[in-house]
Design a protein around this motif. Structure first.
Motif, PDB file in Angstrom:
ATOM      1  N   UNK A  36       0.954  -1.048   0.359  1.00  0.00           N
ATOM      2  CA  UNK A  36       0.169   0.247  -0.108  1.00  0.00           C
ATOM      3  C   UNK A  36       0.639   1.197   0.483  1.00  0.00           C
ATOM      4  N   UNK A  37       2.049   0.797   1.345  1.00  0.00           N
ATOM      5  CA  UNK A  37       2.954   2.839   1.059  1.00  0.00           C
ATOM      6  C   UNK A  37       3.957   1.858   0.698  1.00  0.00           C
ATOM      7  N   UNK A  38       4.718   2.885   0.006  1.00  0.00           N
ATOM      8  CA  UNK A  38       6.029   3.153  -0.160  1.00  0.00           C
ATOM      9  C   UNK A  38       6.877   4.125  -0.186  1.00  0.00           C
ATOM     10  N   UNK A  39       7.613   4.359   1.317  1.00  0.00           N
ATOM     11  CA  UNK A  39       8.625   5.143   1.613  1.00  0.00           C
ATOM     12  C   UNK A  39      10.007   5.157   0.736  1.00  0.00           C
ATOM     13  N   UNK A  40      10.365   6.278   0.252  1.00  0.00           N
ATOM     14  CA  UNK A  40      11.581   6.749  -0.141  1.00  0.00           C
ATOM     15  C   UNK A  40      12.579   7.897   0.294  1.00  0.00           C
ATOM     16  N   UNK A  41      13.666   7.903   0.187  1.00  0.00           N
ATOM     17  CA  UNK A  41      14.448   9.561   0.138  1.00  0.00           C
ATOM     18  C   UNK A  41      15.439   9.159   1.407  1.00  0.00           C
ATOM     19  N   UNK A  42      14.866   8.708   2.460  1.00  0.00           N
ATOM     20  CA  UNK A  42      16.197   8.521   3.393  1.00  0.00           C
ATOM     21  C   UNK A  42      18.168   8.885   3.087  1.00  0.00           C
ATOM     22  N   UNK A  43      18.728   9.121   4.182  1.00  0.00           N
ATOM     23  CA  UNK A  43      19.961   9.164   3.335  1.00  0.00           C
ATOM     24  C   UNK A  43      20.794   9.544   5.374  1.00  0.00           C
ATOM     25  N   UNK A  44      21.539  10.428   4.440  1.00  0.00           N
ATOM     26  CA  UNK A  44      22.539  10.567   5.171  1.00  0.00           C
ATOM     27  C   UNK A  44      23.021  11.908   4.896  1.00  0.00           C
ATOM     28  N   UNK A  45      22.434  13.357   5.624  1.00  0.00           N
ATOM     29  CA  UNK A  45      23.177  14.854   5.658  1.00  0.00           C
ATOM     30  C   UNK A  45      23.939  15.306   7.273  1.00  0.00           C
ATOM     31  N   UNK A  46      24.251  16.287   6.646  1.00  0.00           N
ATOM     32  CA  UNK A  46      24.964  17.190   7.415  1.00  0.00           C
ATOM     33  C   UNK A  46      23.752  18.448   8.406  1.00  0.00           C
ATOM     34  N   UNK A  47      24.357  18.325   9.813  1.00  0.00           N
ATOM     35  CA  UNK A  47      23.290  18.939  10.045  1.00  0.00           C
ATOM     36  C   UNK A  47      23.187  20.361   9.990  1.00  0.00           C
ATOM     37  N   UNK A  48      21.987  21.038   9.815  1.00  0.00           N
ATOM     38  CA  UNK A  48      21.351  22.038   8.383  1.00  0.00           C
ATOM     39  C   UNK A  48      21.654  21.938   7.550  1.00  0.00           C
ATOM     40  N   UNK A  49      21.599  20.335   6.516  1.00  0.00           N
ATOM     41  CA  UNK A  49      21.295  20.184   5.180  1.00  0.00           C
ATOM     42  C   UNK A  49      19.617  19.852   5.340  1.00  0.00           C
ATOM     43  N   UNK A 100       7.028   0.639   4.789  1.00  0.00           N
ATOM     44  CA  UNK A 100       8.522   0.054   5.693  1.00  0.00           C
ATOM     45  C   UNK A 100       9.119   1.036   6.255  1.00  0.00           C
ATOM     46  N   UNK A 101       9.385   2.436   6.113  1.00  0.00           N
ATOM     47  CA  UNK A 101      11.068   2.654   7.257  1.00  0.00           C
ATOM     48  C   UNK A 101      11.808   3.443   6.207  1.00  0.00           C
ATOM     49  N   UNK A 102      12.214   4.414   6.296  1.00  0.00           N
ATOM     50  CA  UNK A 102      13.073   4.430   5.771  1.00  0.00           C
ATOM     51  C   UNK A 102      14.763   6.141   5.921  1.00  0.00           C
ATOM     52  N   UNK A 103      16.003   5.519   6.677  1.00  0.00           N
ATOM     53  CA  UNK A 103      16.834   5.974   7.684  1.00  0.00           C
ATOM     54  C   UNK A 103      16.813   7.053   7.712  1.00  0.00           C
ATOM     55  N   UNK A 104      16.852   8.049   7.949  1.00  0.00           N
ATOM     56  CA  UNK A 104      17.304   9.364   8.414  1.00  0.00           C
ATOM     57  C   UNK A 104      18.425   9.717   9.045  1.00  0.00           C
ATOM     58  N   UNK A 105      20.114  10.108   8.984  1.00  0.00           N
ATOM     59  CA  UNK A 105      21.137  10.032  10.011  1.00  0.00           C
ATOM     60  C   UNK A 105      20.980  11.347   9.926  1.00  0.00           C
ATOM     61  N   UNK A 106      21.391  12.380  10.813  1.00  0.00           N
ATOM     62  CA  UNK A 106      22.405  13.809  10.394  1.00  0.00           C
ATOM     63  C   UNK A 106      23.144  13.761  11.266  1.00  0.00           C
ATOM     64  N   UNK A 107      24.282  13.550  10.327  1.00  0.00           N
ATOM     65  CA  UNK A 107      26.019  13.708  11.558  1.00  0.00           C
ATOM     66  C   UNK A 107      25.625  15.568  11.538  1.00  0.00           C
ATOM     67  N   UNK A 108      26.208  15.610  12.684  1.00  0.00           N
ATOM     68  CA  UNK A 108      26.948  17.007  13.551  1.00  0.00           C
ATOM     69  C   UNK A 108      28.061  17.259  12.755  1.00  0.00           C
TER      70      UNK A 108
END
Length: 112
Positions: free
Chosen positions: A1-14, A104-112
């Motif tokens: 039914x639902x497909x999530x996308x777009x997560x990733x690794x980004x620096x703080x402020x991004x 299904x969930x998508x991981x977002x990681x924000x690095x400092x």
């Protein structure tokens, strides 16, 4: 039914943009939204939009995140700006139509 996308690794402020694609019209859902679950935390509401277009945001993301719908693409999107390390989480798309559906969930990681 639902497909999530777009997560990733980004620096703080991004910025990142998440997308949740639904099978069929998104307007059959009474509510669509995004939740997140950070490490060691409970799943929490991030933002949601009702069928009528009413928006609701968690206080922690107001002014930084924007939820929107694209009926042609059958998606609900979450534009996340000014990301902070505390935004790091698995983000889940949720929709309600007689029952509750989760992507299904998508991981977002924000690095400092």
């Amino acid at each position: 039914q639902l497909q999530a996308s777009g997560g990733g690794l980004v620096q703080a402020g991004g910025s990142l943009r998440l997308s949740c694609a639904a099978s069929g019209s998104i307007f059959r859902f009474s509510v669509m939204g995004w939740y997140r679950q950070g490490p060691g935390k409970q799943r929490e509401l991030v933002a949601e939009v009702t069928r009528s277009g009413k928006l609701n945001y968690a206080d922690s993301v107001k002014g930084r995140f924007t939820i929107s719908r694209d009926s042609a693409k059958r998606t609900v999107n979450l534009q996340m700006n000014s990301l902070k390390p505390e935004d790091t989480a698995v983000y889940y798309c949720k929709a309600v139509y007689n029952d509750i559906y989760w992507g299904q969930g998508t991981l977002v990681t924000v690095s400092s």
